[in-house]
Motif scaffolding. Structure first.
Motif, PDB file in Angstrom:
ATOM      1  N   LEU A  56      11.216  13.876   4.075  1.00  0.00           N
ATOM      2  CA  LEU A  56       9.959  13.263   4.490  1.00  0.00           C
ATOM      3  C   LEU A  56       9.234  14.199   5.446  1.00  0.00           C
ATOM      4  CD1 LEU A  56      11.223   9.627   5.259  1.00  0.00           C
ATOM      5  CD2 LEU A  56       9.917  10.369   3.257  1.00  0.00           C
ATOM      6  N   ASP A  57       8.044  14.646   5.056  1.00  0.00           N
ATOM      7  CA  ASP A  57       7.275  15.588   5.862  1.00  0.00           C
ATOM      8  C   ASP A  57       6.144  14.848   6.575  1.00  0.00           C
ATOM      9  OD1 ASP A  57       6.112  17.770   7.010  1.00  0.00           O
ATOM     10  OD2 ASP A  57       5.692  18.838   5.141  1.00  0.00           O
ATOM     11  N   GLU A  58       6.317  14.624   7.885  1.00  0.00           N
ATOM     12  CA  GLU A  58       5.315  13.974   8.737  1.00  0.00           C
ATOM     13  C   GLU A  58       4.838  12.635   8.159  1.00  0.00           C
ATOM     14  OE1 GLU A  58       4.513  15.120  11.640  1.00  0.00           O
ATOM     15  OE2 GLU A  58       4.463  17.301  11.671  1.00  0.00           O
ATOM     16  N   PRO A  59       5.744  11.685   7.924  1.00  0.00           N
ATOM     17  CA  PRO A  59       5.328  10.427   7.297  1.00  0.00           C
ATOM     18  C   PRO A  59       4.360   9.580   8.120  1.00  0.00           C
ATOM     19  CG  PRO A  59       7.601  10.296   8.042  1.00  0.00           C
ATOM     20  CD  PRO A  59       7.193  11.731   8.161  1.00  0.00           C
ATOM     21  N   SER A  60       4.296   9.790   9.441  1.00  0.00           N
ATOM     22  CA  SER A  60       3.369   8.989  10.250  1.00  0.00           C
ATOM     23  C   SER A  60       2.010   9.655  10.437  1.00  0.00           C
ATOM     24  CB  SER A  60       3.979   8.684  11.628  1.00  0.00           C
ATOM     25  OG  SER A  60       3.907   9.815  12.476  1.00  0.00           O
ATOM     26  N   ALA A  61       1.831  10.860   9.897  1.00  0.00           N
ATOM     27  CA  ALA A  61       0.573  11.597  10.085  1.00  0.00           C
ATOM     28  C   ALA A  61      -0.603  10.815   9.506  1.00  0.00           C
ATOM     29  CB  ALA A  61       0.657  12.971   9.431  1.00  0.00           C
ATOM     30  N   GLY A  62      -1.637  10.645  10.313  1.00  0.00           N
ATOM     31  CA  GLY A  62      -2.858   9.995   9.852  1.00  0.00           C
ATOM     32  C   GLY A  62      -2.811   8.481   9.836  1.00  0.00           C
ATOM     33  N   SER A  77      -7.396   3.745  -3.672  1.00  0.00           N
ATOM     34  CA  SER A  77      -8.180   2.734  -2.963  1.00  0.00           C
ATOM     35  C   SER A  77      -7.370   2.045  -1.871  1.00  0.00           C
ATOM     36  CB  SER A  77      -8.702   1.679  -3.943  1.00  0.00           C
ATOM     37  OG  SER A  77      -7.631   0.908  -4.477  1.00  0.00           O
ATOM     38  N   MET A  78      -6.123   2.457  -1.686  1.00  0.00           N
ATOM     39  CA  MET A  78      -5.254   1.814  -0.704  1.00  0.00           C
ATOM     40  C   MET A  78      -5.381   2.485   0.661  1.00  0.00           C
ATOM     41  SD  MET A  78      -1.876   1.326  -3.093  1.00  0.00           S
ATOM     42  CE  MET A  78      -1.187  -0.086  -2.222  1.00  0.00           C
ATOM     43  N   SER A  79      -4.904   1.802   1.692  1.00  0.00           N
ATOM     44  CA  SER A  79      -4.913   2.368   3.041  1.00  0.00           C
ATOM     45  C   SER A  79      -3.920   3.516   3.131  1.00  0.00           C
ATOM     46  CB  SER A  79      -4.535   1.291   4.061  1.00  0.00           C
ATOM     47  OG  SER A  79      -3.166   0.937   3.927  1.00  0.00           O
ATOM     48  N   GLY A  80      -4.039   4.283   4.217  1.00  0.00           N
ATOM     49  CA  GLY A  80      -3.129   5.410   4.399  1.00  0.00           C
ATOM     50  C   GLY A  80      -1.679   4.983   4.457  1.00  0.00           C
ATOM     51  N   GLY A  81      -1.399   3.876   5.143  1.00  0.00           N
ATOM     52  CA  GLY A  81      -0.034   3.392   5.236  1.00  0.00           C
ATOM     53  C   GLY A  81       0.517   2.946   3.899  1.00  0.00           C
ATOM     54  N   GLN A  82      -0.323   2.284   3.110  1.00  0.00           N
ATOM     55  CA  GLN A  82       0.106   1.840   1.787  1.00  0.00           C
ATOM     56  C   GLN A  82       0.325   3.026   0.852  1.00  0.00           C
ATOM     57  OE1 GLN A  82      -3.135  -0.793   0.972  1.00  0.00           O
ATOM     58  NE2 GLN A  82      -2.292  -2.471   2.189  1.00  0.00           N
ATOM     59  N   GLN A  83      -0.532   4.037   0.952  1.00  0.00           N
ATOM     60  CA  GLN A  83      -0.337   5.229   0.133  1.00  0.00           C
ATOM     61  C   GLN A  83       0.978   5.922   0.492  1.00  0.00           C
ATOM     62  OE1 GLN A  83      -3.621   7.951  -0.111  1.00  0.00           O
ATOM     63  NE2 GLN A  83      -5.126   6.348  -0.477  1.00  0.00           N
ATOM     64  N   GLN A  84       1.332   5.909   1.780  1.00  0.00           N
ATOM     65  CA  GLN A  84       2.599   6.510   2.179  1.00  0.00           C
ATOM     66  C   GLN A  84       3.772   5.761   1.554  1.00  0.00           C
ATOM     67  OE1 GLN A  84       4.143   9.356   3.012  1.00  0.00           O
ATOM     68  NE2 GLN A  84       2.919   9.506   4.863  1.00  0.00           N
ATOM     69  N   MET A  85       3.643   4.436   1.465  1.00  0.00           N
ATOM     70  CA  MET A  85       4.692   3.654   0.801  1.00  0.00           C
ATOM     71  C   MET A  85       4.783   4.006  -0.679  1.00  0.00           C
ATOM     72  SD  MET A  85       4.179  -0.151   2.418  1.00  0.00           S
ATOM     73  CE  MET A  85       3.839  -0.379   4.166  1.00  0.00           C
ATOM     74  N   VAL A  86       3.632   4.200  -1.328  1.00  0.00           N
ATOM     75  CA  VAL A  86       3.623   4.591  -2.735  1.00  0.00           C
ATOM     76  C   VAL A  86       4.345   5.933  -2.907  1.00  0.00           C
ATOM     77  CG1 VAL A  86       2.175   5.275  -4.696  1.00  0.00           C
ATOM     78  CG2 VAL A  86       1.500   3.327  -3.272  1.00  0.00           C
ATOM     79  N   ALA A  87       4.034   6.879  -2.029  1.00  0.00           N
ATOM     80  CA  ALA A  87       4.642   8.210  -2.124  1.00  0.00           C
ATOM     81  C   ALA A  87       6.153   8.142  -1.918  1.00  0.00           C
ATOM     82  CB  ALA A  87       4.010   9.152  -1.104  1.00  0.00           C
ATOM     83  N   GLN A 126       3.370  15.835   3.115  1.00  0.00           N
ATOM     84  CA  GLN A 126       2.536  15.201   4.136  1.00  0.00           C
ATOM     85  C   GLN A 126       1.179  14.780   3.592  1.00  0.00           C
ATOM     86  OE1 GLN A 126       1.937  17.646   7.614  1.00  0.00           O
ATOM     87  NE2 GLN A 126       0.248  16.402   8.379  1.00  0.00           N
ATOM     88  N   ASN A 127       0.546  15.644   2.806  1.00  0.00           N
ATOM     89  CA  ASN A 127      -0.830  15.401   2.368  1.00  0.00           C
ATOM     90  C   ASN A 127      -0.915  15.297   0.851  1.00  0.00           C
ATOM     91  OD1 ASN A 127      -1.930  15.697   5.060  1.00  0.00           O
ATOM     92  ND2 ASN A 127      -1.601  17.899   4.843  1.00  0.00           N
ATOM     93  N   ASP A 128      -1.967  14.611   0.395  1.00  0.00           N
ATOM     94  CA  ASP A 128      -2.249  14.527  -1.046  1.00  0.00           C
ATOM     95  C   ASP A 128      -0.997  14.140  -1.822  1.00  0.00           C
ATOM     96  OD1 ASP A 128      -4.898  15.393  -0.560  1.00  0.00           O
ATOM     97  OD2 ASP A 128      -4.246  17.475  -0.596  1.00  0.00           O
ATOM     98  N   ASN A 129      -0.351  13.071  -1.395  1.00  0.00           N
ATOM     99  CA  ASN A 129       0.946  12.730  -1.958  1.00  0.00           C
ATOM    100  C   ASN A 129       0.930  11.539  -2.914  1.00  0.00           C
ATOM    101  OD1 ASN A 129       0.608  10.688  -0.081  1.00  0.00           O
ATOM    102  ND2 ASN A 129       2.218  11.417   1.303  1.00  0.00           N
TER     103      ASN A 129
END
Length: 232
Positions: free
Chosen positions: A156-162, A132-142, A83-86
């Motif tokens: 996938l652990d809480e992919p929509s969080a934040g 430097s990417m948005s939260g949504g883009q970072q989720q895609m990277v992860a 979920q975090n720091d991914n």
């Protein structure tokens, strides 16, 4: 494909899960929902070897993986997105994706191209620092990094969080695409209604124990489930 049987697990001496059962079939999309503190993320972490194993059995593709370390479990064909720091913020998007294939001698270009096909913006921004990417883009990277080894099952652990509300649907659409490509999904999600609407089956966890199991639409239609866990 995944069979969790009577799992007891926690952190150190603190037990969180009690006798939890769960299955995921090949290509299936399964969601775990429940109140805060129910142990949902602990189930996910336990499958991936990140908790203290206390009893029960976890099997994947017929092989027992109970108590194995994450670096061993990943070789069985399971990917995990925490979920975090991914993401590695100081690395570029491409470097993050390449890290997903660290156990291989070289980065499989066909896997990289498959990730870019699912997430076109990552190809466009492959030289941008992930931090430097948005939260949504970072989720895609992860998610893309976890797909580099072409896992049979993605956790996938809480992919929509934040994420901003207007990005949540897009995130769910991306998960749908991953599942439709043949990858089974086991997801913990705070947006329970939308997750159950899209998944094949769902589990409701309460205080570290199984409470309900059914297909997603049936759980959405269950008055008791709606009243107790979905806000009516």
């Amino acid at each position: 494909m995944l069979a969790v049987d009577a799992l007891d697990a926690g952190y150190g001496d603190f037990q969180v899960l009690y006798d939890v059962d769960l299955t995921v079939d090949e290509g299936e999309y399964v969601t775990i929902v429940g109140p805060n503190g129910a142990g949902k993320s602990t189930v996910m972490k336990s499958v991936f070897g990140l908790t203290t194993y206390m009893g029960g059995r976890v099997e994947f593709q017929g092989a027992e993986i109970s108590g194995l370390r994450p670096e061993e479990i990943i070789t069985h064909g399971i990917g995990y997105v925490p979920q975090n720091d991914n993401v590695f913020g100081s690395l570029t998007v491409r470097e993050n994706l390449e890290m997903g294939a660290y156990i291989l001698d070289e980065v499989p270009q066909e896997s990289l191209e498959a990730v870019f096909d699912k997430f076109p913006i990552l190809e466009e921004r492959q030289d941008q620092k992930a931090g430097s990417m948005s939260g949504g883009q970072q989720q895609m990277v992860a998610m893309g990094r976890a797909l580099m080894l072409e896992p049979d099952l993605l956790l996938l652990d809480e992919p929509s969080a934040g994420l901003a509300p207007d990005l949540v649907d897009e995130m769910f659409d991306r998960v749908d695409v991953i599942n439709e490509s043949g990858t089974a999904i086991l997801m913990v999600e705070q947006n329970a209604k939308e997750a159950l609407r899209r998944c094949d089956r769902g589990y409701v966890l309460v205080q570290g124990r199984n409470r309900y199991e059914d297909d997603g639409q049936a759980l959405l239609a269950d008055e008791q489930v709606r009243r107790d866990f979905l806000g009516g």
